[in-house]
Design a protein around this motif. Structure first.
Motif, PDB file in Angstrom:
ATOM      1  N   MET A   2       0.852  -1.190  -0.042  1.00  0.00           N
ATOM      2  CA  MET A   2       0.151  -0.021  -0.012  1.00  0.00           C
ATOM      3  C   MET A   2       0.808   1.175  -0.061  1.00  0.00           C
ATOM      4  SD  MET A   2      -3.019   1.035   2.836  1.00  0.00           S
ATOM      5  CE  MET A   2      -4.045   0.415   1.412  1.00  0.00           C
ATOM      6  N   LEU A   3       1.903   1.263   0.593  1.00  0.00           N
ATOM      7  CA  LEU A   3       2.855   2.491   1.016  1.00  0.00           C
ATOM      8  C   LEU A   3       3.394   2.682  -0.533  1.00  0.00           C
ATOM      9  CD1 LEU A   3       4.419   4.453   2.528  1.00  0.00           C
ATOM     10  CD2 LEU A   3       6.148   2.742   3.028  1.00  0.00           C
ATOM     11  N   LYS A   4       3.767   1.613  -1.068  1.00  0.00           N
ATOM     12  CA  LYS A   4       4.327   1.873  -2.634  1.00  0.00           C
ATOM     13  C   LYS A   4       3.450   2.216  -3.689  1.00  0.00           C
ATOM     14  CE  LYS A   4       7.716  -0.757  -4.022  1.00  0.00           C
ATOM     15  NZ  LYS A   4       8.441  -1.807  -4.543  1.00  0.00           N
ATOM     16  N   ALA A   5       2.148   1.902  -3.517  1.00  0.00           N
ATOM     17  CA  ALA A   5       1.017   2.370  -4.231  1.00  0.00           C
ATOM     18  C   ALA A   5       0.790   3.864  -4.097  1.00  0.00           C
ATOM     19  CB  ALA A   5      -0.323   1.398  -3.940  1.00  0.00           C
ATOM     20  N   ASP A  42       1.426   7.649  -6.656  1.00  0.00           N
ATOM     21  CA  ASP A  42       0.430   8.563  -6.983  1.00  0.00           C
ATOM     22  C   ASP A  42      -0.077   9.481  -5.785  1.00  0.00           C
ATOM     23  OD1 ASP A  42      -1.420  10.152  -8.386  1.00  0.00           O
ATOM     24  OD2 ASP A  42      -2.807   8.371  -8.480  1.00  0.00           O
ATOM     25  N   PRO A  43       0.688  10.110  -5.175  1.00  0.00           N
ATOM     26  CA  PRO A  43       0.464  10.669  -3.874  1.00  0.00           C
ATOM     27  C   PRO A  43      -0.678  11.800  -3.872  1.00  0.00           C
ATOM     28  CG  PRO A  43       2.513  11.655  -4.742  1.00  0.00           C
ATOM     29  CD  PRO A  43       2.194  10.385  -5.529  1.00  0.00           C
ATOM     30  N   SER A  44      -1.178  12.513  -5.122  1.00  0.00           N
ATOM     31  CA  SER A  44      -1.815  13.347  -4.921  1.00  0.00           C
ATOM     32  C   SER A  44      -3.308  12.945  -4.982  1.00  0.00           C
ATOM     33  CB  SER A  44      -1.873  14.193  -6.354  1.00  0.00           C
ATOM     34  OG  SER A  44      -1.899  13.456  -7.624  1.00  0.00           O
ATOM     35  N   SER A  45      -3.491  11.412  -5.029  1.00  0.00           N
ATOM     36  CA  SER A  45      -4.852  10.983  -5.228  1.00  0.00           C
ATOM     37  C   SER A  45      -5.098  10.590  -3.587  1.00  0.00           C
ATOM     38  CB  SER A  45      -4.752   9.639  -5.912  1.00  0.00           C
ATOM     39  OG  SER A  45      -4.351   9.639  -7.207  1.00  0.00           O
ATOM     40  N   TYR A  46      -4.630  10.853  -2.689  1.00  0.00           N
ATOM     41  CA  TYR A  46      -4.806  10.375  -1.423  1.00  0.00           C
ATOM     42  C   TYR A  46      -4.606  11.563  -0.377  1.00  0.00           C
ATOM     43  CZ  TYR A  46      -4.031   6.039  -3.111  1.00  0.00           C
ATOM     44  OH  TYR A  46      -4.382   4.620  -3.801  1.00  0.00           O
ATOM     45  N   PHE A  53      -3.675   9.935   5.277  1.00  0.00           N
ATOM     46  CA  PHE A  53      -3.723   8.657   5.176  1.00  0.00           C
ATOM     47  C   PHE A  53      -2.468   8.256   4.971  1.00  0.00           C
ATOM     48  CE2 PHE A  53      -4.859   4.859   2.364  1.00  0.00           C
ATOM     49  CZ  PHE A  53      -5.466   4.138   3.199  1.00  0.00           C
ATOM     50  N   PHE A  54      -1.590   9.014   4.194  1.00  0.00           N
ATOM     51  CA  PHE A  54      -0.237   8.861   4.239  1.00  0.00           C
ATOM     52  C   PHE A  54       0.446   8.561   5.463  1.00  0.00           C
ATOM     53  CE2 PHE A  54       1.163  10.193  -0.152  1.00  0.00           C
ATOM     54  CZ  PHE A  54       2.246   8.978  -0.366  1.00  0.00           C
ATOM     55  N   VAL A  55       0.019   9.183   6.522  1.00  0.00           N
ATOM     56  CA  VAL A  55       0.859   9.249   7.826  1.00  0.00           C
ATOM     57  C   VAL A  55       0.178   7.966   8.491  1.00  0.00           C
ATOM     58  CG1 VAL A  55       0.756  10.413  10.122  1.00  0.00           C
ATOM     59  CG2 VAL A  55       0.911  11.827   8.143  1.00  0.00           C
ATOM     60  N   ARG A  56      -0.914   7.683   8.404  1.00  0.00           N
ATOM     61  CA  ARG A  56      -1.473   6.371   9.001  1.00  0.00           C
ATOM     62  C   ARG A  56      -0.653   5.156   8.492  1.00  0.00           C
ATOM     63  NH1 ARG A  56      -2.573   4.753  13.457  1.00  0.00           N
ATOM     64  NH2 ARG A  56      -3.944   6.373  13.880  1.00  0.00           N
ATOM     65  N   ALA A 115       7.870   9.363   7.698  1.00  0.00           N
ATOM     66  CA  ALA A 115       9.069   8.577   7.062  1.00  0.00           C
ATOM     67  C   ALA A 115      10.204   8.581   7.714  1.00  0.00           C
ATOM     68  CB  ALA A 115       9.036   9.509   5.663  1.00  0.00           C
ATOM     69  N   PHE A 116      10.592   9.516   8.441  1.00  0.00           N
ATOM     70  CA  PHE A 116      11.941   9.288   9.248  1.00  0.00           C
ATOM     71  C   PHE A 116      11.704   8.285  10.514  1.00  0.00           C
ATOM     72  CE2 PHE A 116      13.660  13.059   6.978  1.00  0.00           C
ATOM     73  CZ  PHE A 116      15.016  12.578   7.176  1.00  0.00           C
ATOM     74  N   LEU A 117      10.503   8.145  10.911  1.00  0.00           N
ATOM     75  CA  LEU A 117      10.223   7.223  12.008  1.00  0.00           C
ATOM     76  C   LEU A 117      10.448   5.919  11.498  1.00  0.00           C
ATOM     77  CD1 LEU A 117       7.083   8.609  13.949  1.00  0.00           C
ATOM     78  CD2 LEU A 117       9.455   8.063  14.775  1.00  0.00           C
ATOM     79  N   VAL A 118       9.999   5.579  10.223  1.00  0.00           N
ATOM     80  CA  VAL A 118      10.042   4.372   9.622  1.00  0.00           C
ATOM     81  C   VAL A 118      11.681   4.015   9.542  1.00  0.00           C
ATOM     82  CG1 VAL A 118       9.772   2.834   7.618  1.00  0.00           C
ATOM     83  CG2 VAL A 118       7.960   4.335   8.394  1.00  0.00           C
ATOM     84  N   LEU A 119      12.368   5.036   8.898  1.00  0.00           N
ATOM     85  CA  LEU A 119      13.922   5.029   8.896  1.00  0.00           C
ATOM     86  C   LEU A 119      14.400   4.724  10.065  1.00  0.00           C
ATOM     87  CD1 LEU A 119      15.236   5.673   6.035  1.00  0.00           C
ATOM     88  CD2 LEU A 119      16.143   7.884   7.009  1.00  0.00           C
ATOM     89  N   SER A 120      14.022   5.142  11.304  1.00  0.00           N
ATOM     90  CA  SER A 120      14.706   4.861  12.392  1.00  0.00           C
ATOM     91  C   SER A 120      14.874   3.329  12.711  1.00  0.00           C
ATOM     92  CB  SER A 120      14.037   5.508  13.684  1.00  0.00           C
ATOM     93  OG  SER A 120      12.718   5.049  13.729  1.00  0.00           O
ATOM     94  N   LYS A 121      13.858   2.302  12.007  1.00  0.00           N
ATOM     95  CA  LYS A 121      14.004   1.026  12.165  1.00  0.00           C
ATOM     96  C   LYS A 121      15.019   0.340  11.441  1.00  0.00           C
ATOM     97  CE  LYS A 121      10.455   0.441  15.226  1.00  0.00           C
ATOM     98  NZ  LYS A 121      10.591  -0.092  16.665  1.00  0.00           N
ATOM     99  N   ILE A 122      15.620   1.064  10.660  1.00  0.00           N
ATOM    100  CA  ILE A 122      16.548   0.308   9.657  1.00  0.00           C
ATOM    101  C   ILE A 122      18.016   0.420  10.158  1.00  0.00           C
ATOM    102  CG2 ILE A 122      17.250  -0.031   7.210  1.00  0.00           C
ATOM    103  CD1 ILE A 122      14.845   1.515   6.599  1.00  0.00           C
TER     104      ILE A 122
END
Length: 580
Positions: A234-237, A241-245, A249-252, A289-296
């Motif tokens: 879902m994140l990749k989708a 096309d970020p303008s469609s959402y 919803f991105f943050v969630r 996005a940076f929170l996700v990055l912190s897990k890597i």
């Protein structure tokens, strides 16, 4: 401001009158008395067999106001028991949705979860869940969300599971949130509905998908791997096309990826998302996005980062120089998510991303007026090099100007205390010694003052520390007052008096030594500090026999003081006194 009844939104004149009486009450006791009178009036009204649904509604609203505004401990535990049958009657037989809503709300807010009438409420909920009316189903689901209990789970779980596939998105969303509430009492419930939750992630209605994303982070292990793949897809989708959402919803979605984990093939997606969200100043998405990055892991990120792709920290640099405090905090909070190896130049393999003047700008943020910015900066710099903060602390302590106002000295002290607390960690003795040295230096800048904010900050730090810190800090601080050869700043004396009152008998310093030490400080203390010392001495005197030199010192001091201090020195039942 006076608001007339017609413009107030009050449900009745009785409610309007009660609110005015409580808001304009001269004391807390007076306000409680008005509430008590209103509860008794409500009791009499509901006792009438002919009371209508509309009158019940008005009465329950008024009682709910009383419940939420009465001071703690004023009302008995069973003060509203008389209203519960009427609330359940409203929830079950209300003629309108508004009647049922008030009944459910009163039960959810006021009725204890173990009350004997909860069983009747369970039956009412089950009937409403089986109803064909969407508003009625939604109302009952909201009550399940707000006030679930172990008895409710077996009665409604099958119907809630069916509602996950209901035609109405409003019902599906609430069914997902109700499932999360029921899972608190029966965690294995999520195993039964795991596949349905994954299907709802792809729900065409964003609010339903959002609820499913929130619930996906709690899925058990047998569903977690599938949930991770679904959420990453879902994140990749979304990124394509970020303008469609909507941004929320991105943050969630990013939060779901944060909890479930990101797949390696999605790391470039996150990096591209960081670059795009910083360009359009989308702070919420950037932070997610940076929170996700912190897990890597740093090495994993370096190995999977495209060769021609710039460091994600590059996207943050414009925020550092912004005049908007929110931008500065966004920079710091995102930077905190990334290991310093990737940006600080601490590894020979990875060059520093920030220039020297940018690091200097970060150092200046340790003196910011915003406490959140200061603390975040402190954590970031400590991860890079403890020496950076130590150097800043030493320079600042040595350069405190003289003749400052009390407010300015308090400001200096609070900023330095935050650094001192971070440097000391769990070492209470180190914190105590550094605190004394700091306050000695601050007293030189502004002599003979009590820094109230410092007292509050130090005692708050002490209160929230662990037991080892308690013992070490209290022992070291109380040793200072026992040492009669050292002069203590006024602020330290107040802190010591507070600690002596609470820690007497808990540390390896005798009450007698504490009494003598505090008595020796009376002559050199400010009146407000004397007051604190005398109160502490009265407490300590209960644990030992007061020696005559201490009584004599207090007596002489009281005779030479004004009325307030003299009254502190009165003799009652063996306490420290001045004979009257």
């Amino acid at each position: 401001m006076e608001v007339p009844f017609i413009s107030s939104g009050a449900t009745s004149r009785a409610y309007y009158s009660l609110v005015r009486k409580v808001e304009y009450a001269s004391s807390l006791q007076s306000a409680n008395q008005h509430l008590s009178t209103a509860i008794e009036t409500g009791r009499r009204q509901l006792a009438d067999p002919a009371v209508s649904f509309n009158e019940r509604r008005k009465c329950l609203i008024l009682l709910l106001y009383c419940y939420t505004n009465a001071s703690h401990g004023f009302l008995a535990a069973d003060a509203f028991n008389f209203a519960f049958p009427h609330a359940i009657t409203m929830a079950e037989g209300g003629r309108t949705m508004d009647h049922k809503r008030i009944g459910y709300l009163f039960c959810a807010e006021v009725m204890p979860s173990n009350h004997e009438l909860q069983l009747m409420l369970v039956n009412t909920l089950r009937k409403d869940l089986e109803h064909d009316s969407v508003p009625r189903i939604c109302l009952s689901l909201e009550n399940v969300i707000a006030s679930s209990n172990p008895d409710l789970v077996p009665a409604v779980q099958s119907r809630v599971q069916d509602l996950l596939s209901h035609n109405s998105p409003h019902v599906r969303r609430r069914a997902l949130l109700a499932s999360r509430s029921l899972a608190r009492h029966q965690p294995e419930w999520l195993s039964r509905i795991g596949q349905q939750i994954l299907k709802r992630i792809d729900d065409p209605h964003p609010s339903v998908a959002c609820a499913a994303l929130a619930l996906s982070a709690q899925l058990p292990e047998e569903h977690a791997a599938n949930a991770q793949l679904v959420v990453n897809d879902m994140l990749k989708a979304l990124s394509s096309d970020p303008s469609s959402y909507e941004p929320w919803f991105f943050v969630r979605t990013l939060l779901a990826v944060f909890f479930l984990g990101i797949t390696e093939n999605n790391i470039p997606t996150i990096l591209e998302l960081i670059r795009g969200s910083s360009k359009y100043h989308d702070g919420a998405t950037l932070r997610g996005a940076f929170l996700v990055l912190s897990k890597i892991a740093p090495r994993t990120l370096l190995s999977l980062m495209p060769v021609d792709f710039e460091s994600p920290i590059q996207s943050l640099r414009p925020f550092l120089m912004s005049r908007d405090p929110n931008d500065v905090y966004l920079f710091l909070s995102c930077l905190e998510c990334v290991d310093p190896v990737l940006w600080a130049g601490t590894s020979p393999d990875v060059p520093a991303v920030l220039d020297g003047w940018e690091v200097e700008r970060m150092m200046q943020l340790l003196g910011s007026h915003d406490a959140l910015v200061r603390r975040t900066t402190l954590r970031v710099l400590n991860r890079v090099d403890l020496g950076l903060v130590a150097s800043y602390y030493s320079r600042t302590v040595e350069s405190i100007p003289c003749g400052l106002s009390i407010e300015d000295v308090n400001g200096y002290a609070i900023r330095l205390l935050e650094i001192l607390e971070a440097r000391s960690g769990s070492d209470g003795e180190l914190y105590a010694r550094e605190l004394k040295d700091l306050l000695v230096r601050l007293e030189q800048a502004s002599p003979d003052v009590v820094l109230e904010k410092v007292v509050e900050s130090v005692l708050f730090c002490f209160q929230n520390a662990n037991m080892d810190f308690h013992i070490a800090f209290a022992t070291t601080m109380l040793t200072f007052v026992v040492d009669s050869d050292s002069r203590l700043p006024q602020t330290i004396t107040v802190i010591v008096a507070a600690l002596a009152t609470e820690q007497c008998g808990k540390v390896a310093i005798s009450p007698l030594d504490l009494l003598q030490g505090l008595a020796s400080r009376l002559s050199s203390s400010l009146p407000s500090v004397k007051d604190a010392c005398l109160l502490a001495m009265l407490r300590i005197a209960a644990d030992c026999d007061v020696p005559s030199p201490v009584i004599q010192a207090v007596t002489e001091h009281g005779q030479n003081s004004k009325r307030h201090i003299r009254r502190r020195c009165e003799h009652k039942k063996g306490a420290i006194i001045i004979p009257t």
